[in-house]
Design a protein around this motif. Structure first.
Motif, short mmCIF file in Angstrom:
data_model
loop_
_atom_site.label_atom_id
_atom_site.label_comp_id
_atom_site.label_asym_id
_atom_site.label_seq_id
_atom_site.Cartn_x
_atom_site.Cartn_y
_atom_site.Cartn_z
N ARG A 75 0.84 -1.21 0.00
CA ARG A 75 0.00 0.00 0.00
C ARG A 75 0.87 1.25 0.00
O ARG A 75 2.04 1.22 0.39
N CYS A 76 0.24 2.31 -0.43
CA CYS A 76 0.89 3.61 -0.44
C CYS A 76 0.72 4.26 0.93
O CYS A 76 -0.37 4.22 1.51
N THR A 77 1.80 4.87 1.43
CA THR A 77 1.72 5.58 2.72
C THR A 77 1.84 7.08 2.56
O THR A 77 1.67 7.81 3.51
N GLY A 78 2.16 7.55 1.34
CA GLY A 78 2.22 8.99 1.12
C GLY A 78 2.84 9.35 -0.21
O GLY A 78 3.60 8.58 -0.79
N VAL A 79 2.49 10.55 -0.69
CA VAL A 79 3.03 11.07 -1.93
C VAL A 79 3.44 12.52 -1.69
O VAL A 79 2.65 13.31 -1.16
N SER A 125 5.87 6.96 -1.27
CA SER A 125 6.29 6.09 -0.16
C SER A 125 5.33 4.91 -0.08
O SER A 125 4.10 5.09 -0.11
N LEU A 126 5.90 3.72 0.08
CA LEU A 126 5.11 2.49 0.03
C LEU A 126 5.60 1.49 1.07
O LEU A 126 6.77 1.54 1.47
N VAL A 127 4.72 0.60 1.49
CA VAL A 127 5.09 -0.51 2.37
C VAL A 127 4.44 -1.79 1.85
O VAL A 127 3.40 -1.75 1.20
N ALA A 128 5.07 -2.93 2.15
CA ALA A 128 4.53 -4.23 1.76
C ALA A 128 4.87 -5.26 2.82
O ALA A 128 5.86 -5.13 3.54
N GLU A 129 4.04 -6.29 2.87
CA GLU A 129 4.29 -7.40 3.78
C GLU A 129 3.86 -8.68 3.10
O GLU A 129 2.81 -8.73 2.46
N GLY A 130 4.70 -9.72 3.21
CA GLY A 130 4.38 -11.04 2.69
C GLY A 130 4.13 -12.00 3.83
O GLY A 130 4.92 -12.07 4.78
N ARG A 131 3.03 -12.72 3.75
CA ARG A 131 2.65 -13.67 4.81
C ARG A 131 2.54 -15.08 4.24
O ARG A 131 2.07 -15.29 3.13
N THR A 161 9.90 -1.58 2.91
CA THR A 161 9.52 -0.17 2.75
C THR A 161 10.23 0.29 1.48
O THR A 161 11.33 -0.18 1.17
N ALA A 162 9.59 1.19 0.76
CA ALA A 162 10.16 1.60 -0.51
C ALA A 162 9.86 3.06 -0.80
O ALA A 162 8.88 3.62 -0.33
N LEU A 163 10.74 3.62 -1.60
CA LEU A 163 10.54 4.95 -2.17
C LEU A 163 10.59 4.77 -3.67
O LEU A 163 11.57 4.25 -4.22
N PHE A 164 9.51 5.16 -4.34
CA PHE A 164 9.45 5.13 -5.79
C PHE A 164 9.43 6.57 -6.28
O PHE A 164 8.99 7.48 -5.56
N LEU A 165 9.89 6.77 -7.50
CA LEU A 165 9.85 8.09 -8.13
C LEU A 165 8.98 8.03 -9.37
O LEU A 165 9.17 7.15 -10.23
#
Length: 166
Positions: free
Chosen positions: A97-101, A107-113, A126-130
């Motif tokens: 999901r996106c946490t902010g622009v 800014s994004l976060v992900a989790e694998g279960r 956690t990631a930063l995309f441009l």
């Protein structure tokens, strides 16, 4: 369920012989649910998924969330935390999901279960995309591959559905 944004994409493309072939579904509020079936081809240590491959799967889910925001984007930074091994034969359920622009920064976060979407967490990122223009891909990639991707009816379906302006 989303079609692949590019049929030869390593993460989600059906035409990539060695690819992950992830299935991605749109969630709520700029989020993605994805599944990765961990096969013998995904091993690092015997019987376990390769950590780099897991990072790749999270990156694919995160990048798809960026597409939902209406612009192509590329990974600028990806930090991955490995919590528990993921065995061959399991299905990793990923939520991103996106946490902010802020401007071009996404800014994004992900989790694998493991063992289902409510199972135990195995890997987080956690990631930063441009955000980028299409020119980014034609300048740094192969022009004929970009043209082929844009001619694909699935690409046009995604572009129109989510207001992506290449």
């Amino acid at each position: 369920m989303l079609p692949s944004h590019y049929r030869r994409c390593y993460g989600c493309g059906p035409d990539h012989g060695a690819g992950l072939r992830m299935r991605l579904t749109v969630g709520q509020q700029a989020s993605i649910h994805a599944q990765l079936e961990v096969t013998d081809d995904h091993q690092g240590a015997p019987g376990l998924a390769h950590g780099g491959l897991l990072a790749c799967a999270l990156d694919e889910a995160l990048g798809t969330v960026a597409w939902l925001l209406g612009t192509p984007a590329v990974t600028a930074r990806l930090e991955t935390e490995y919590l528990t091994p993921v065995p061959v034969g399991s299905v990793l359920h990923i939520h991103a999901r996106c946490t902010g622009v802020t401007g071009r920064k996404i800014s994004l976060v992900a989790e694998g279960r493991r063992n289902g979407p409510t199972g135990s967490p195995a890997v987080r990122a956690t990631a930063l995309f441009l955000a980028v223009d299409l020119e980014h891909f034609t300048t740094h990639g192969r022009v004929h591959d970009v043209a082929q991707a844009m001619a694909d009816p699935d690409f046009d379906t995604i572009r129109r559905a989510f207001g992506i302006n290449p």
